[in-house]
Design an enzyme around this catalytic site. Structure first.
Site, short mmCIF file in Angstrom:
data_model
loop_
_atom_site.label_atom_id
_atom_site.label_comp_id
_atom_site.label_asym_id
_atom_site.label_seq_id
_atom_site.Cartn_x
_atom_site.Cartn_y
_atom_site.Cartn_z
CG ASN A 214 -0.26 -0.27 2.63
OD1 ASN A 214 0.44 0.64 2.83
ND2 ASN A 214 -0.40 -1.00 3.18
CG ASP A 283 -6.72 -5.06 6.25
OD1 ASP A 283 -6.28 -4.85 7.53
OD2 ASP A 283 -7.42 -4.24 5.58
N PRO A 309 -3.25 -11.75 10.63
CG PRO A 309 -1.46 -12.03 11.72
CD PRO A 309 -1.90 -12.36 10.55
CG ASP A 310 -6.35 -6.25 13.75
OD1 ASP A 310 -5.58 -5.38 14.33
OD2 ASP A 310 -7.44 -5.45 13.37
O1 C5P Z 1 -8.87 -2.27 10.96
P1 C5P Z 1 -7.99 -1.27 10.62
O2 C5P Z 1 -6.92 -1.85 9.38
O3 C5P Z 1 -8.79 0.01 9.74
O4 C5P Z 1 -7.29 -0.80 11.84
C1 C5P Z 1 -6.10 0.09 11.69
C2 C5P Z 1 -5.20 -0.06 13.06
O5 C5P Z 1 -5.01 -1.29 13.36
C3 C5P Z 1 -3.69 0.62 12.74
O6 C5P Z 1 -3.55 1.23 13.98
C4 C5P Z 1 -2.97 -0.59 12.21
O7 C5P Z 1 -1.91 -0.43 12.57
C5 C5P Z 1 -3.47 -1.89 13.17
N1 C5P Z 1 -3.43 -2.98 12.25
C6 C5P Z 1 -2.73 -4.12 12.75
N2 C5P Z 1 -2.73 -5.31 12.37
C7 C5P Z 1 -3.31 -5.28 11.14
C8 C5P Z 1 -4.30 -4.50 10.59
C9 C5P Z 1 -4.27 -3.14 11.42
O8 C5P Z 1 -2.05 -4.05 13.76
N3 C5P Z 1 -3.35 -6.61 10.35
#
Ligand code: C5P
Length: 408
Positions: A214, A283, A309-310
């Protein structure tokens, strides 16, 4: 990018520069108010300022000799101008005249104050004061823009009746307002706070030469890592690929993929007290990374992607999580989405910005943010990313300390 080192003293040091504006008399009261708030103040005056208020007056209120000249052997024998530049945690110029702002914007160093402005690493704060026509003049506005882009914080001016009889923008902010804007270092300290900060994009390989990624530049994350370090935090920066020079922080870990970032973060969670997720983590990743370069045989190529993973949500869901700060880039309904993320990911602060518009956001020099927390929010207007990072680091420190106070 300017890297500031964390101060080792308790009281915040301000070099207060006095320009030759009629409101210089108000700065006498400003010295008193800054001292009341715990600052140690050293005054430097331009020659023009000494025609309006005597150095002796500032000496009496600050309790220290006042410097007016670069070539003063007596003064240089005490604390020379380079020592003074190093001593400063802040350089506040109040009043900042149109002439002074022009000289600062051009990098002219023809007196002590402008020389200090070049020689110091300390953030520059300016309280402009001038006639409304001078303020509105394109030359002044361009200089202001230049200084702002370099990270200067502009305090005011206010609108109203002016000493010259005009009415309009150009009045210096009142001493109480200026002192309030200069929160002492002590209130914003993060001394020794073990911090992990993710930054930049991730790259998700498709084959040995291609990847999905990105437009994140890493600029905001790097600026924030530097600002947190300046406030005393022990920052481990875990960064995806970025073309920018890495800031000076306690530790830098270079990663490529979301999975590598995930592993690097988790390996440092045991004693982490503050986690800041600025990274634009992909993502999804390709289900398979081809061992050889993929050939363009197919007319239509379907890629299968799998969820990454988030990292932020996982950190926040730990049994005893660190204080967590997340980011949210949204193209619409900023507050609704940011608040949903705050609740869903259970993070302490979310810094949200509108992306996809004409200004601010990914891969740009400037940005604006609204920071949300349970029961509150604060808007940080469009400014350079280093300035924004400083404001955000202050806010993080306030909330981190607040959370700490409630826990004990
Ligand atoms: O859900 P979203 O991607 O919009 O959330 C953004 C936040 O989550 C940011 O702080 C980003 O660094 C973190 N994030 C993460 N791991 C992911 C996706 C997002 O730590 N896989």
């Amino acid at each position: 990018m300017t890297i500031h080192t964390a101060p080792t003293h308790d009281r915040s040091h301000i070099v207060l520069g006095i320009g030759g504006g009629i409101s210089a008399y108000k700065s006498v009261d400003l010295v008193r108010r800054l001292k009341e708030r715990g600052f140690e103040v050293r005054v430097v005056m331009t020659q023009a300022a000494t025609a309006l208020v005597t150095p002796l007056t500032f000496q009496a209120v600050s309790g220290h000799p006042v410097r007016t000249s670069l070539l003063d052997p007596g003064a240089e024998a005490g604390m020379n101008h380079i020592e003074l530049a190093r001593w400063a945690d802040w350089l506040l110029i109040a009043p900042a005249t149109a002439d002074l702002m022009a000289r600062l914007a051009a990098g002219i160093a023809d007196d002590l104050l402008t020389t200090l402005a070049l020689a110091t690493n300390a953030p520059l704060c300016l309280a402009p004061a001038m006639n409304q026509h001078m303020w509105r003049h394109p030359a002044t506005q361009e200089n202001l823009q230049t200084l702002r882009e370099r990270g200067a914080r502009i305090l005011g001016p206010a609108e109203g009746d002016q000493a010259c009889g005009d009415s309009g923008p150009g009045r210096m902010l009142e001493p109480a307002e200026l002192a309030e804007a200069m929160r002492p270092q002590a209130e914003r300290r993060l001394i020794g706070v073990r911090t992990v900060l993710t930054a930049g994009p991730t790259r998700e390989p498709l084959d040995p030469v291609r990847y999905l990624s990105n437009r994140s530049s890493g600029r905001m994350g790097y600026a924030l890592a530097a600002a947190l370090t300046h406030r005393g935090a022990q920052v481990t920066l875990i960064t995806g690929p970025s073309a920018l020079p890495v800031p000076t922080v306690a530790e830098v870990v270079q990663v490529e993929t979301a999975l590598e970032m995930h592993a690097a973060v988790l390996a440092r969670m045991a004693d982490c007290e503050l986690f800041v997720a600025t990274a634009a983590v992909a993502d999804y990743r390709p289900l398979e990374c081809a061992a050889q370069k993929r050939k363009k045989d197919a007319e239509l190529l379907t890629l299968q992607l799998v969820r990454n993973p988030d990292i932020l949500a996982e950190v926040a869901a730990r049994e005893s999580p660190p204080f967590t700060v997340g980011f949210a880039a949204e193209t619409e309904q900023l507050e609704i989405h940011a608040r949903a993320k705050l609740a869903h990911k259970k993070v302490n602060l979310i810094a949200a910005n509108q992306v996809g518009g004409a200004v601010g956001g990914f891969d740009r020099e400037d940005n604006a943010l609204t920071v949300f927390w349970e029961g509150g929010s604060r808007a940080l207007p469009l400014m350079s990313k280093p300035s924004l990072a400083r404001e955000l680091a202050d806010l993080i420190a306030e909330h981190y300390r607040g959370a700490d106070a409630t826990a004990t």
